[in-house]
Each structure stands twice: as C-alpha cells, then as structure tokens.
Design an enzyme around this catalytic site. Structure first.
Site, PDB file in Angstrom:
ATOM      1  N   GLU A 215      17.071 -38.310 -22.630  1.00 29.31           N
ATOM      2  CA  GLU A 215      17.709 -39.469 -21.999  1.00 29.31           C
ATOM      3  C   GLU A 215      16.693 -40.574 -21.723  1.00 29.31           C
ATOM      4  O   GLU A 215      17.002 -41.759 -21.859  1.00 29.31           O
ATOM      5  CB  GLU A 215      18.399 -39.033 -20.704  1.00 29.31           C
ATOM      6  CG  GLU A 215      19.633 -38.189 -20.946  1.00 29.31           C
ATOM      7  CD  GLU A 215      20.284 -37.735 -19.658  1.00 29.31           C
ATOM      8  OE1 GLU A 215      21.446 -38.097 -19.425  1.00 29.31           O
ATOM      9  OE2 GLU A 215      19.625 -37.015 -18.876  1.00 29.31           O
TER      10      GLU A 215
ATOM     11  N   GLU B  32      22.109 -29.713 -21.338  1.00 30.83           N
ATOM     12  CA  GLU B  32      22.562 -29.503 -19.960  1.00 30.83           C
ATOM     13  C   GLU B  32      23.798 -28.626 -19.860  1.00 30.83           C
ATOM     14  O   GLU B  32      23.974 -27.894 -18.873  1.00 30.83           O
ATOM     15  CB  GLU B  32      22.835 -30.859 -19.286  1.00 30.83           C
ATOM     16  CG  GLU B  32      21.597 -31.659 -18.955  1.00 30.83           C
ATOM     17  CD  GLU B  32      21.126 -32.537 -20.093  1.00 30.83           C
ATOM     18  OE1 GLU B  32      20.279 -33.406 -19.854  1.00 30.83           O
ATOM     19  OE2 GLU B  32      21.610 -32.353 -21.240  1.00 30.83           O
TER      20      GLU B  32
END
Length: 260
Positions: A113, A133
């Site tokens: 990210e 995740e």
C-alpha cells in the site's frame, strides 16, 4: 535531522528516504509512521527538494507491512498513526511532489500500500507484492483496495485482494503494478536516475500536473476534472518557472528552474 527508524539523504534536488528496520523486514509501526510523517512534511516544505525516492534497508524487503507484533501490544504501550496515514503517506491525497518507490524485496500488505501511494514503482528482480490481509482477518484498509483497482483494473485487483496471493516482479510488471524491473544491485541507481530526469523538468509543471491528477482522482465527471486542469494551467502560466521554460526553449538553452 536524525531519526531512529528512517534514513534521509539529500542529493541536489533529490531526497532518498530509507525505511531502516531491517531486523523486522522494515515492518511499519506507528512510531515509524510518525517519523515518516515528519520526513514527508519536511520534503514537501523544502523548496529545494523536488523528487523523493523511497526504499527499504537491506536486500530482502521493501516493507513487510504492518508490524503485527507491535499491534498486539497493550494499548497503553502504543502510539497512534499520524493523520497522514500508514508510513506517513497513504492519506496524503494533496501531495504535489513526486515520490518513486524503489521496491528492493518483498512489499506485503501495508508495504505494498505504501508503494502504491507513490507515483512510480521500480522493482528489483527479487521483489514480490501482495495484499495478504484477508489471510489474517484484515483487509487492505490503507488504500490498497482503491489504489490497486484504479491502477491495474478491478478484475485483476480483486483477484489479488480476495486471494491474498503474491506476485513476483515479472508478473507485477505485466499487471502494471510496477513501471520497470532491475537487478537488485542497480535498482537504487536506476531510481535515482529516474528522479533526476523528473527533477530536470519544470518543477512547477510537475506540481500542477500532480494537482490536476489529484483532483481527477477525487471526481467522477471527466468534464469537471478538465475544468480543474484549465484552472491549474492558468496558475502555472503565472509562475517564474513557466516563463523560464518558454524563454529557455526560444533561446535554445537548458532552463534554470527555481520552483517558483
């Protein structure tokens, strides 16, 4: 300024920022994000720094993402993330100075990210990317879902997001996650070379190009985005750099940018 978790080197108009926690594969915890928040603030405010390169210490990891061991500690021992987001970067929606990510190993979760929050991504041949995740009860909440789907398309992004699988540098290039792939030994030099090419252009033009893109990313209607671009080009025409660029072209010489 000295930092505990970050190294900063300035070369002319280029800032080289290194996440310096190799013992935990450059995992990011809030104290590191707070330091990076200050680093980015200083970079943005320094009129002599025009482009940044972000990388990780060592030859294995750009960043392993969120430091889950730190997150598992009792709340009283922890500090909070800055408003600028993960790595002091993921919530900076109005940034108008370019950042190049030199991904020198794996970029997982928040590490990916962070890279996606940069404007250009260059990767080493041993780089790997993933938003895993979903495998540990999270999702890519620091902009990974939105940025990946915008940057490579919804179908390809969803396949990565929902499976949590990793892609190597070769596939990342094919998907459009990265701009180019180099050997580990030449990656940082290539990133700095790219930064110098950008810094050789008009910094005011770079600024307004990024501002126009920022505005477009926040709008649904293309016509409104174009109206914003027209507004910004009028502002650019008022800068000293715009006038210098035109003069240098007419006079057939190298421009001397002032970032004003």
């Amino acid at each position: 300024m000295e930092y505990e978790f970050v190294k900063v080197e300035k070369r002319d108009h280029i800032s080289i920022v290194t996440i310096n926690r190799p013992e935990v594969y450059n995992a990011v915890h809030p104290p590191l994000s707070l330091e990076l928040d200050q680093v980015w603030n200083e970079f943005i405010e320094d009129s002599e720094q025009w482009v940044a390169v972000l990388t990780g210490a060592g030859d294995k990891a750009f960043s392993a993402g969120n430091d889950l061991k730190y997150s598992a500690q009792p709340g009283k021992y922890k500090v909070q993330q800055p408003k600028s987001g993960f790595a002091g970067l993921t919530n900076r929606f109005d940034r108008t100075k370019p950042i190049i990510a030199a991904v020198n190993g794996f970029a997982m979760g928040g590490g990916m990210e962070t890279a996606l929050s940069c404007d250009i991504i260059l990767a080493s041949e041993n780089a790997k990317f993933a938003l895993p995740e979903v495998k540990v009860g999270f999702f890519a909440a620091a902009g990974g879902v939105q940025r990946l789907s915008r940057q490579i398309g919804k179908k390809a992004a969803l396949e990565m997001i929902l499976t949590g699988r990793s892609v190597d540098a070769k596939e990342a290039l094919k998907l459009g996650i990265v701009n180019d792939v180099f050997s580990q030994s030449e990656l940082l030099d290539k990133a700095i070379e790219k930064a110098n090419i950008i810094a050789g252009n008009c910094p005011s033009s770079i600024k307004y190009s990024l501002e126009a893109l920022n505005h477009m990313d926040q709008l649904e209607e293309m016509s409104s985005a174009l109206e914003k671009s027209y507004e910004l080009i009028d502002l650019l025409r008022q800068t000293e750099d715009h006038k210098e660029g035109v003069s240098a072209f007419v006079e057939k010489r190298a421009p001397q940018w002032k970032n004003k």
